[in-house]
Design a protein around this motif. Structure first.
Motif, PDB file in Angstrom:
ATOM      1  N   LEU A  24       0.923  -0.746  -0.032  1.00 18.64           N
ATOM      2  CA  LEU A  24      -0.086   0.154  -0.071  1.00 18.64           C
ATOM      3  C   LEU A  24       1.170   1.336  -0.718  1.00 18.64           C
ATOM      4  CD1 LEU A  24      -2.929  -0.916   2.552  1.00 18.64           C
ATOM      5  CD2 LEU A  24      -3.155  -0.489   0.036  1.00 18.64           C
ATOM      6  N   GLY A  25       2.417   1.499   0.744  1.00 16.87           N
ATOM      7  CA  GLY A  25       3.044   2.841   0.551  1.00 16.87           C
ATOM      8  C   GLY A  25       3.405   2.914  -1.125  1.00 16.87           C
ATOM      9  N   VAL A  26       3.179   4.441  -1.379  1.00 19.56           N
ATOM     10  CA  VAL A  26       3.398   5.070  -2.507  1.00 19.56           C
ATOM     11  C   VAL A  26       4.510   6.384  -2.109  1.00 19.56           C
ATOM     12  CG1 VAL A  26       1.423   3.968  -3.761  1.00 19.56           C
ATOM     13  CG2 VAL A  26       1.454   6.189  -2.048  1.00 19.56           C
ATOM     14  N   ALA A  27       4.923   6.285  -3.350  1.00 21.00           N
ATOM     15  CA  ALA A  27       5.731   7.400  -3.095  1.00 21.00           C
ATOM     16  C   ALA A  27       5.686   8.341  -4.880  1.00 21.00           C
ATOM     17  CB  ALA A  27       7.430   6.858  -3.867  1.00 21.00           C
ATOM     18  N   ILE A  28       5.450   9.795  -3.957  1.00 21.61           N
ATOM     19  CA  ILE A  28       4.584  10.572  -4.557  1.00 21.61           C
ATOM     20  C   ILE A  28       6.127  11.973  -5.449  1.00 21.61           C
ATOM     21  CG2 ILE A  28       3.526  12.755  -5.304  1.00 21.61           C
ATOM     22  CD1 ILE A  28       2.425  11.805  -2.185  1.00 21.61           C
ATOM     23  N   VAL A  29       6.029  12.033  -7.062  1.00 26.37           N
ATOM     24  CA  VAL A  29       7.032  12.365  -7.825  1.00 26.37           C
ATOM     25  C   VAL A  29       6.765  13.842  -8.322  1.00 26.37           C
ATOM     26  CG1 VAL A  29       8.900  11.783  -9.531  1.00 26.37           C
ATOM     27  CG2 VAL A  29       8.188   9.788  -8.080  1.00 26.37           C
ATOM     28  N   ASP A  30       6.967  14.723  -8.216  1.00 19.97           N
ATOM     29  CA  ASP A  30       7.424  15.750  -8.285  1.00 19.97           C
ATOM     30  C   ASP A  30       5.683  16.674  -8.486  1.00 19.97           C
ATOM     31  OD1 ASP A  30       9.529  16.107  -9.237  1.00 19.97           O
ATOM     32  OD2 ASP A  30       9.337  15.655 -10.912  1.00 19.97           O
ATOM     33  N   PRO A  31       4.644  16.304  -7.013  1.00 15.10           N
ATOM     34  CA  PRO A  31       3.278  16.433  -7.662  1.00 15.10           C
ATOM     35  C   PRO A  31       2.924  18.180  -6.817  1.00 15.10           C
ATOM     36  CG  PRO A  31       4.576  15.971  -4.859  1.00 15.10           C
ATOM     37  CD  PRO A  31       5.281  15.943  -5.611  1.00 15.10           C
ATOM     38  N   GLY A  32       3.169  18.940  -8.252  1.00 14.58           N
ATOM     39  CA  GLY A  32       3.078  20.079  -8.916  1.00 14.58           C
ATOM     40  C   GLY A  32       0.987  20.619  -8.305  1.00 14.58           C
ATOM     41  N   ASP A  33       0.892  19.074  -7.925  1.00 12.55           N
ATOM     42  CA  ASP A  33      -0.621  19.951  -7.795  1.00 12.55           C
ATOM     43  C   ASP A  33      -1.354  18.837  -6.778  1.00 12.55           C
ATOM     44  OD1 ASP A  33      -2.767  20.839  -6.935  1.00 12.55           O
ATOM     45  OD2 ASP A  33      -3.797  20.561  -9.135  1.00 12.55           O
ATOM     46  N   ALA A  34      -1.756  19.160  -5.396  1.00  7.98           N
ATOM     47  CA  ALA A  34      -2.202  18.345  -4.730  1.00  7.98           C
ATOM     48  C   ALA A  34      -3.713  17.757  -4.672  1.00  7.98           C
ATOM     49  CB  ALA A  34      -2.430  18.953  -3.004  1.00  7.98           C
ATOM     50  N   GLU A  35      -4.697  18.252  -4.888  1.00 10.38           N
ATOM     51  CA  GLU A  35      -5.549  17.390  -5.178  1.00 10.38           C
ATOM     52  C   GLU A  35      -5.368  16.525  -6.103  1.00 10.38           C
ATOM     53  OE1 GLU A  35     -10.229  18.310  -7.506  1.00 10.38           O
ATOM     54  OE2 GLU A  35      -8.571  20.212  -6.863  1.00 10.38           O
ATOM     55  N   PRO A  36      -5.209  16.041  -7.396  1.00  9.95           N
ATOM     56  CA  PRO A  36      -5.446  14.948  -7.941  1.00  9.95           C
ATOM     57  C   PRO A  36      -4.489  13.938  -7.687  1.00  9.95           C
ATOM     58  CG  PRO A  36      -4.021  16.448  -9.853  1.00  9.95           C
ATOM     59  CD  PRO A  36      -4.619  17.367  -8.293  1.00  9.95           C
ATOM     60  N   VAL A  37      -3.490  14.340  -6.336  1.00  8.44           N
ATOM     61  CA  VAL A  37      -2.548  13.492  -6.035  1.00  8.44           C
ATOM     62  C   VAL A  37      -3.759  12.230  -4.571  1.00  8.44           C
ATOM     63  CG1 VAL A  37      -0.671  12.404  -4.060  1.00  8.44           C
ATOM     64  CG2 VAL A  37      -0.461  13.995  -6.305  1.00  8.44           C
ATOM     65  N   ILE A  38      -4.412  13.914  -3.614  1.00  7.16           N
ATOM     66  CA  ILE A  38      -4.737  12.835  -3.390  1.00  7.16           C
ATOM     67  C   ILE A  38      -6.042  12.518  -3.596  1.00  7.16           C
ATOM     68  CG2 ILE A  38      -7.154  13.668  -0.987  1.00  7.16           C
ATOM     69  CD1 ILE A  38      -5.048  16.438  -1.289  1.00  7.16           C
ATOM     70  N   ALA A  39      -6.642  12.324  -4.919  1.00  5.19           N
ATOM     71  CA  ALA A  39      -7.681  12.176  -4.983  1.00  5.19           C
ATOM     72  C   ALA A  39      -7.086  10.264  -5.835  1.00  5.19           C
ATOM     73  CB  ALA A  39      -8.362  12.649  -6.483  1.00  5.19           C
ATOM     74  N   ALA A  40      -6.112   9.828  -6.340  1.00  3.08           N
ATOM     75  CA  ALA A  40      -5.200   8.794  -6.275  1.00  3.08           C
ATOM     76  C   ALA A  40      -5.433   8.395  -5.510  1.00  3.08           C
ATOM     77  CB  ALA A  40      -4.366   9.524  -7.674  1.00  3.08           C
ATOM     78  N   VAL A  41      -4.322   8.696  -4.236  1.00  2.40           N
ATOM     79  CA  VAL A  41      -4.373   7.985  -2.857  1.00  2.40           C
ATOM     80  C   VAL A  41      -5.239   7.337  -2.131  1.00  2.40           C
ATOM     81  CG1 VAL A  41      -3.282   8.685  -0.965  1.00  2.40           C
ATOM     82  CG2 VAL A  41      -2.273   8.891  -3.021  1.00  2.40           C
ATOM     83  N   GLU A  42      -6.169   8.288  -2.405  1.00  4.17           N
ATOM     84  CA  GLU A  42      -7.551   7.300  -1.755  1.00  4.17           C
ATOM     85  C   GLU A  42      -7.924   6.558  -2.856  1.00  4.17           C
ATOM     86  OE1 GLU A  42     -10.125  10.951  -0.653  1.00  4.17           O
ATOM     87  OE2 GLU A  42      -8.593  11.319   1.207  1.00  4.17           O
ATOM     88  N   ALA A  43      -8.361   6.514  -3.209  1.00  6.08           N
ATOM     89  CA  ALA A  43      -8.961   5.725  -5.018  1.00  6.08           C
ATOM     90  C   ALA A  43      -8.379   4.296  -4.586  1.00  6.08           C
ATOM     91  CB  ALA A  43      -9.051   6.442  -6.358  1.00  6.08           C
ATOM     92  N   GLY A  44      -6.664   4.488  -4.406  1.00  4.40           N
ATOM     93  CA  GLY A  44      -5.497   3.088  -4.379  1.00  4.40           C
ATOM     94  C   GLY A  44      -6.176   2.587  -2.956  1.00  4.40           C
ATOM     95  N   GLY A  45      -6.528   3.812  -1.955  1.00  2.00           N
ATOM     96  CA  GLY A  45      -6.629   2.788  -0.496  1.00  2.00           C
ATOM     97  C   GLY A  45      -4.358   2.797  -0.180  1.00  2.00           C
ATOM     98  N   PHE A  46      -3.902   3.909  -0.609  1.00  2.00           N
ATOM     99  CA  PHE A  46      -2.690   4.186  -0.635  1.00  2.00           C
ATOM    100  C   PHE A  46      -2.165   4.331   0.810  1.00  2.00           C
ATOM    101  CE2 PHE A  46      -2.592   3.562  -5.517  1.00  2.00           C
ATOM    102  CZ  PHE A  46      -2.056   2.582  -5.524  1.00  2.00           C
TER     103      PHE A  46
END
Ligand code: ZN
Ligand code: FE
Length: 264
Positions: A24-46
């Motif tokens: 479930l662990g993920v590393a986030i590379v170059d997050p220019g924007d938080a919102e789509p990252v949060i959506a992807a993290v929540e969708a994947g249960g990461f």
């Protein structure tokens, strides 16, 4: 096997989530924007374990503060640039260990686009699985980043070292610029048949709304003019543009970069 999930952002950016299926662990590379990252993290249960930054431009770091207000993770980034909320400055030869992902990334200094730009490389291990390269705005599919802070010599050196990586390396760059890049590549190297085929394939992918990233480093070596600064046809074309003889290598690279800038 390690892989990366694509998160489109803004008009043409890609933010990458480094993942390992089954973890479930993920590393986030170059997050220019938080919102789509949060959506992807929540969708994947990461569960984010780290933020990895390649360079200081806003479209690569703009989401860091908002992500940190939600996830308490270290922020890795270039030692020679100012990154907001940086916790672990990195330079050539450093390694980022991510036990939650069973991953170890090697840091490469790749100045040129910016003065302190770094890339993260994860090799394919003893079975020579495809390695992963997160190269930000240094190498693009079919192109390379503009020289905003560094010199042509620096970028040539950075790309030369990337060129030594194995052909099956997957290139996770930070923008979908491939189709336009290949348009220029065809001008610079009209006789390259591998390039013709790639342009055709990429046009079809884009017409169908598909991404063209990641690409394979072997295909980049065969078709990306910014990795082909010692190919005779490209050298001749660069000489034609410059109107003088050029030395293969950094000089040809610099002329080809300038040539593309005049057309963009
Ligand atoms: Zn940039
Ligand atoms: Fe960028």
């Amino acid at each position: 096997m390690l892989t990366a999930q694509r998160i489109p952002a803004f008009d043409d950016n890609y933010i990458w989530l480094l993942t390992r299926p089954g973890s479930l662990g993920v590393a986030i590379v170059d997050p220019g924007d938080a919102e789509p990252v949060i959506a992807a993290v929540e969708a994947g249960g990461f569960q984010p374990v780290a933020i990895l930054i390649t360079h200081h431009h806003w479209d690569h770091v703009g989401g860091v503060a908002d992500l940190l207000s939600r996830y308490s993770v270290p922020v890795y980034g270039p030692a020679r640039e100012t990154t907001p909320h940086l916790t672990t400055p990195l330079q050539e030869g450093d390694r980022v260990e991510l036990p939650a992902l069973n991953a170890s990334l090697r840091v490469m200094d790749v100045p040129g686009h910016t003065a302190g730009h770094i890339a993260y490389y994860c090799d394919g291990g003893p079975e020579q699985q495809p390695g992963l390269l997160f190269c930000g705005d240094t190498l693009f599919a079919g192109g390379c980043g503009r020289l905003f802070e560094g010199t042509a010599e620096q970028m040539h050196d950075s790309l030369s070292r990337i060129r030594f990586l194995p052909d099956n390396t997957r290139v996770y760059c930070a923008h979908e610029y491939t189709e336009a890049n290949l348009g220029f590549a065809r001008i610079a190297e009209p006789g390259n048949t591998a390039l013709q085929h790639r342009q055709q394939k990429v046009r079809e992918q884009r017409a169908a709304g598909q991404p063209t990233v990641p690409s394979q480093l072997g295909e980049e070596k065969a078709t990306n003019p910014f990795l082909r600064f010692d190919e005779p046809e490209l050298v001749r074309a660069a000489e034609g543009f410059a109107g003088r003889n050029l030395a293969p290598g950094a000089e040809v690279f610099g002329v080809v970069r300038h040539w593309k800038d005049t057309l963009d």
